[in-house]
Design an enzyme around this catalytic site. Structure first.
Site, mmCIF file in Angstrom:
data_model
loop_
_atom_site.group_PDB
_atom_site.id
_atom_site.type_symbol
_atom_site.label_atom_id
_atom_site.label_comp_id
_atom_site.label_asym_id
_atom_site.label_seq_id
_atom_site.Cartn_x
_atom_site.Cartn_y
_atom_site.Cartn_z
ATOM 1 N N ALA A 61 91.236 -41.916 -11.104
ATOM 2 C CA ALA A 61 91.445 -43.359 -11.215
ATOM 3 C C ALA A 61 90.240 -43.954 -11.935
ATOM 4 O O ALA A 61 89.161 -43.352 -11.953
ATOM 5 C CB ALA A 61 91.563 -43.949 -9.818
ATOM 6 N N GLY A 100 92.867 -38.773 -9.069
ATOM 7 C CA GLY A 100 94.181 -39.212 -9.542
ATOM 8 C C GLY A 100 94.705 -38.347 -10.679
ATOM 9 O O GLY A 100 95.926 -38.269 -10.895
ATOM 10 N N GLU A 103 96.237 -35.516 -8.945
ATOM 11 C CA GLU A 103 97.429 -36.048 -8.259
ATOM 12 C C GLU A 103 98.577 -36.243 -9.251
ATOM 13 O O GLU A 103 99.744 -36.057 -8.915
ATOM 14 C CB GLU A 103 97.088 -37.373 -7.563
ATOM 15 N N GLU A 123 87.500 -37.491 -4.315
ATOM 16 C CA GLU A 123 87.467 -38.861 -3.794
ATOM 17 C C GLU A 123 86.485 -39.033 -2.646
ATOM 18 O O GLU A 123 85.846 -40.082 -2.508
ATOM 19 C CB GLU A 123 88.871 -39.285 -3.335
HETATM 20 C C1 3H9 Z 1 90.588 -41.524 -7.591
HETATM 21 O O1 3H9 Z 1 91.047 -40.844 -8.480
HETATM 22 C C2 3H9 Z 1 91.416 -42.222 -6.556
HETATM 23 C C3 3H9 Z 1 92.831 -41.738 -6.501
HETATM 24 O O2 3H9 Z 1 92.973 -40.666 -5.596
HETATM 25 C C4 3H9 Z 1 93.761 -42.791 -5.943
HETATM 26 C C5 3H9 Z 1 93.984 -44.006 -6.715
HETATM 27 C C6 3H9 Z 1 95.045 -44.886 -6.099
HETATM 28 N N1 3H9 Z 1 86.315 -44.029 -13.795
HETATM 29 O O3 3H9 Z 1 79.827 -38.278 -15.617
HETATM 30 P P1 3H9 Z 1 79.711 -38.547 -17.089
HETATM 31 C C7 3H9 Z 1 82.447 -42.671 -16.895
HETATM 32 S S1 3H9 Z 1 88.927 -41.808 -7.466
HETATM 33 C C8 3H9 Z 1 85.568 -44.780 -14.613
HETATM 34 O O4 3H9 Z 1 78.404 -38.949 -17.634
HETATM 35 P P2 3H9 Z 1 80.212 -35.761 -17.586
HETATM 36 C C9 3H9 Z 1 81.010 -42.533 -16.445
HETATM 37 O O5 3H9 Z 1 80.613 -43.662 -15.699
HETATM 38 C C10 3H9 Z 1 88.230 -40.979 -8.866
HETATM 39 N N2 3H9 Z 1 84.558 -44.284 -15.356
HETATM 40 O O6 3H9 Z 1 80.260 -37.301 -17.937
HETATM 41 C C11 3H9 Z 1 80.294 -42.420 -17.777
HETATM 42 O O7 3H9 Z 1 80.186 -43.711 -18.322
HETATM 43 P P3 3H9 Z 1 78.939 -44.107 -19.236
HETATM 44 C C12 3H9 Z 1 88.141 -39.509 -8.688
HETATM 45 C C13 3H9 Z 1 84.309 -42.987 -15.275
HETATM 46 O O8 3H9 Z 1 80.794 -35.051 -18.743
HETATM 47 C C14 3H9 Z 1 81.280 -41.624 -18.635
HETATM 48 O O9 3H9 Z 1 82.558 -41.781 -17.997
HETATM 49 N N3 3H9 Z 1 87.475 -38.920 -9.808
HETATM 50 C C15 3H9 Z 1 85.055 -42.145 -14.432
HETATM 51 O O10 3H9 Z 1 78.858 -35.376 -17.104
HETATM 52 C C16 3H9 Z 1 80.965 -40.155 -18.740
HETATM 53 O O11 3H9 Z 1 80.812 -39.644 -17.423
HETATM 54 C C17 3H9 Z 1 86.142 -38.721 -9.829
HETATM 55 O O12 3H9 Z 1 85.451 -38.993 -8.880
HETATM 56 C C18 3H9 Z 1 86.102 -42.710 -13.676
HETATM 57 N N4 3H9 Z 1 86.870 -41.966 -12.860
HETATM 58 O O13 3H9 Z 1 81.178 -35.577 -16.323
HETATM 59 C C19 3H9 Z 1 85.566 -38.104 -11.084
HETATM 60 N N5 3H9 Z 1 84.562 -40.889 -14.530
HETATM 61 O O14 3H9 Z 1 78.980 -43.188 -20.398
HETATM 62 C C20 3H9 Z 1 84.372 -38.880 -11.559
HETATM 63 C C21 3H9 Z 1 83.572 -40.936 -15.424
HETATM 64 O O15 3H9 Z 1 79.162 -45.535 -19.550
HETATM 65 N N6 3H9 Z 1 83.852 -38.385 -12.785
HETATM 66 N N7 3H9 Z 1 83.404 -42.204 -15.865
HETATM 67 O O16 3H9 Z 1 77.730 -43.886 -18.364
HETATM 68 C C22 3H9 Z 1 83.103 -37.238 -12.870
HETATM 69 O O17 3H9 Z 1 82.928 -36.509 -11.919
HETATM 70 C C23 3H9 Z 1 82.456 -36.930 -14.192
HETATM 71 O O18 3H9 Z 1 82.402 -38.123 -14.948
HETATM 72 C C24 3H9 Z 1 83.205 -35.871 -15.050
HETATM 73 C C25 3H9 Z 1 82.541 -35.792 -16.454
HETATM 74 C C26 3H9 Z 1 83.088 -34.513 -14.357
HETATM 75 C C27 3H9 Z 1 84.636 -36.208 -15.236
#
Ligand code: 3H9
Length: 702
Positions: A61, A100, A103, A123
């Site tokens: 998400a 998500g 999911e 999450e």
């Molecule tokens: C969810 O899914 C809830 C659902 O179950 C239900 C819904 C109803 N959203 O980490 P990075 C941005 S909860 C918005 O440096 P990497 C991040 O801030 C979500 N922004 O890259 C950064 O911005 P900036 C569950 C996001 O290659 C840029 O992307 N998912 C999101 O080292 C690059 O990120 C998670 O918890 C996001 N979801 O790592 C996954 N994700 O460049 C969260 C990233 O401006 N994300 N950004 O600083 C991660 O774990 C890592 O970002 C990922 C990439 C492994 C994907």
């Protein structure tokens, strides 16, 4: 333009998501998927292939939307439309399918992935639970234990493992995923494969699993102490075994909405963005050129130097360790080898990995051997004379352009830079002990440190998997400067009436990883004693704030390594227990200073210790030592065991309300004097002007 396109390729409807950087499920993406699914129901497609462009599949998400009013369509609605599609929906996963994102895949009818891909439901790391069917669909595809592990650990698993667990149907080579997923869709279309709604499958729950839920409840009550999401996750998974899919979804939704609105989730989301923000430095543009770091030298093969070296070896970068004698060098290299061996024994790395890493670390006793290295990190004794000697030598032998770093915890990096003819190449790289484990790296920017050196340090930090934060020069930088105030207040509580156990228990029940006096015993009372000896009486402050550890040190109680400090330790098991001698020492010292010890409540201990920390945080901010309040939170959460679910000291201050914080500090000034309890000017002015920290930071940026 929508980030989602839909195209009919022969009789395969292809949905492509292109929402950089990580294809998060923003409102536009959700709407785009929903529209594409609707279109595909009425066109000539036989199957629908959902894929992502860019570096990854959907990473979840859009976290930045949480905390704002929800926008339609919701993710559960969109996933419902995927699952109810009359035509089979196939997901093709590359990079990561997270939250998500996974999911979405679970609601699809078939899932294929690149072998290199990872999938996860992280999450819980954000104080949330999978809120779009993840808790109900996962155990219909994978075993209940695998589902509990995946959702509660928040750790992604490999596509191979996901395939073995039943979450993925087919695996392809990464560079063939585009073609192979299309061929897979083609095959399903040709076979007339049916849509296979996951909701219609039976939950994989067997007689033997009955006790699982209580076991996981207990385990996570300890592992993620004080957090609500893990317990709700177990409730949702248990509900999957007793309720219908629709009822289970309702239970999950209610739990998700409660978590999303919680302070814990707000704090964890804050830390998620704060960690990423900390790597950005206001006056250093993203495209600042960086220097190549292909070889590193570490001066000093002690515990710290060895830990630092391991970070580079782990990242495949060769390291030369320098020590003054062959004996010290051999000892240091031996320590590193035995830590790697320990990791092999625990199954954390393979024997080959240990061998490869160990052989990347070599040693020398001659400064002349450092002429070609790209980066030197000095990790020797904390004495400005010793540093002067080291940096003068480095200046003579290192090639032009080499970066010269000090790992000093307190000393003046500007002064150290002046020991060289190239202060632009000098900075602090402050690692935290044990340096191969702790994630924080304070990057200390001196007056003349050049921008490309800073940009290189940030890039390098990420390469060695550290969390970098810029700190300016002052005694203790960000973390240790705040720690001094934290420890001072711990000592004041001790002498005024608390016991070590009471303080440690109060802080740990609130969420600190370890109690402050347990930490002191672990780090060694000799280290802090020697550091104090280098200070003038004025710098040491009120003797009440350090006499107890001085006396314990003088009694030979230097902490865990001597078997006693604030506690006594069993020599075999290292089991900690209370020691009446310590209370005697405290009482003696209290009477010497004329302090009449009184009971102090746990709440008061917590308040005093956290406010000491917070007040110093505000001072650090107003002096420009930290770039932003959230950087201070990152330092404390990643370097000092501050509970992430409280968002760090500065976030916590805002949660409590700046006016309440200010009022308490003023109250302590009344009762305890102004030696330590002068409120920060910044805090005072924010409260008087009714402003928030965010208002102030906006003003500073203009
Ligand atoms: C969810 O899914 C809830 C659902 O179950 C239900 C819904 C109803 N959203 O980490 P990075 C941005 S909860 C918005 O440096 P990497 C991040 O801030 C979500 N922004 O890259 C950064 O911005 P900036 C569950 C996001 O290659 C840029 O992307 N998912 C999101 O080292 C690059 O990120 C998670 O918890 C996001 N979801 O790592 C996954 N994700 O460049 C969260 C990233 O401006 N994300 N950004 O600083 C991660 O774990 C890592 O970002 C990922 C990439 C492994 C994907």
């Amino acid at each position: 333009m929508s980030p989602v396109t839909y195209e009919l390729k022969d009789d395969i409807g292809v949905i492509a998501i292109d929402n950089p950087p990580v294809n998060a499920l923003s409102q536009a993406v959700r709407k785009g998927i929903q529209d594409a699914i609707a279109t595909a129901q009425v066109d000539g497609s036989k199957v629908i292939l959902l894929q992502c462009l860019g570096r990854t599949f959907i990473a979840g998400a859009d976290i930045s939307e949480f905390g704002k009013p929800p926008l339609d369509p919701s993710l559960p609605e969109v996933l419902n439309s995927i699952e109810q599609s009359a035509k089979p929906v196939i997901c093709a996963i590359h990079g990561q399918a997270l939250g998500g994102g996974l999911e979405t895949a679970l609601a699809s009818h078939y899932r294929c992935a690149a072998r290199t891909a990872k999938v996860g439901l992280p999450e819980v790391n954000l104080g949330l639970l999978p809120g779009a069917g993840g808790t109900q669909r996962t155990p219909r595809l994978a075993s209940m234990q695998a589902s509990l592990d995946l959702i509660l650990s928040g750790k992604p698993i490999s596509a191979e493992q996901a395939h073995d667990e039943g979450l993925i149907d087919a695996l392809f080579a990464e560079d063939e995923l585009a073609d192979q997923s299309f061929a897979y869709a083609r095959k399903l279309a040709d076979e007339g494969a049916p849509a296979r709604p996951t909701r219609e499958l039976t939950v994989k729950f067997y007689e033997a699993d009955t006790e699982l839920f209580d076991i996981y409840r207990k385990t996570y009550a300890k592992k993620l102490k004080g957090q609500t999401a893990p317990q709700l996750i177990v409730d949702c998974l248990e509900a999957a075994t007793t309720k219908s899919f629709a009822e289970g979804l309702k239970i999950e939704r209610n739990a998700f909405v409660a978590c999303r609105a919680s302070e814990q989730s707000a704090a964890l989301r804050h830390i998620f963005f704060a960690e990423r923000q900390a790597a950005k430095i206001a006056d250093i543009p993203k495209d600042t050129p960086t220097r190549d770091i292909n070889s590193v030298a570490i001066i000093g093969a002690g515990l710290m130097g060895g830990g630092i070296a391991m970070n580079f070896a782990n990242a495949g970068i060769p390291v030369t360790m320098l020590e003054i004698s062959q004996e010290a060098l051999d000892k240091g290299l031996g320590n590193i080898a035995s830590i790697y061996q320990g990791m092999v024994k625990k199954g954390r790395i393979s024997a080959e990995d240990a061998h490869r890493r160990t052989s990347l670390i070599t040693g020398t006793t001659r400064f002349d051997d450092l002429g070609s290295v790209d980066l030197v990190i000095e990790a020797v004794f904390e004495s400005i004379e010793v540093k002067k000697d080291v940096f003068t030598k480095l200046d003579q032998v290192c090639k032009p352009g080499a970066i010269l770093a000090t790992n000093t915890s307190y000393l003046d990096v500007d002064e150290i830079a002046q020991f060289t003819s190239r202060p632009g190449d000098v900075l602090g790289l402050h690692f935290f002990s044990p340096a191969h484990i702790m994630q924080l790296l304070e990057i200390v920017r001196a007056q003349q440190t050049s921008k490309d050196v800073m940009a290189t340090a940030i890039e390098l930090a990420r390469k060695i998997k550290k969390v970098p934060v810029q700190a300016r020069v002052c005694y203790g930088f960000i973390g240790n400067r705040m720690l001094r105030q934290y420890q001072r207040e711990v000592q004041m509580c001790l002498i005024e009436g608390a016991s070590p156990e009471q303080i440690d228990t109060a802080m740990m029940s609130w969420g600190m990883a370890m109690g402050p006096l347990m930490v002191a015993d672990l780090a060694g009372l000799d280290i802090s004693y020697k550091a104090r000896q280098a200070l003038s009486d004025a710098q040491k402050g009120d003797p009440k704030s350090y006499r107890i550890p001085d006396v314990l040190y003088e009694m030979g109680r230097v902490g865990q390594k001597s078997g006693s400090g604030y506690y006594v330790y069993d020599p075999e098991t290292r089991q900690r227990s209370s020691d009446p001698t310590v209370i005697e020492v405290i009482e003696q010292e209290a009477s010497k200073f004329g302090v009449s010890r009184q009971p102090i409540s746990d709440a008061e201990i917590l308040n005093r210790i956290t406010l000491a920390l917070i007040n110093e945080g505000f001072k650090i901010l107003e002096e420009g030592i930290a770039q932003r309040a959230s950087d201070i939170d990152v330092v404390y959460c990643f370097g000092y065991g501050f509970p992430k679910f409280r968002g760090g000291p500065m976030f916590f201050a805002q949660t409590r309300g700046l006016d309440a914080i200010y009022a308490d500090i003023c109250r302590y000034r009344e009762t305890h004097g102004d030696m330590y309890w002068t409120p920060s000017d910044l805090l005072k002015s924010l409260v008087e002007q009714g402003q928030t920290l965010a208002d102030w930071e906006k003003g500073q940026a203009q």
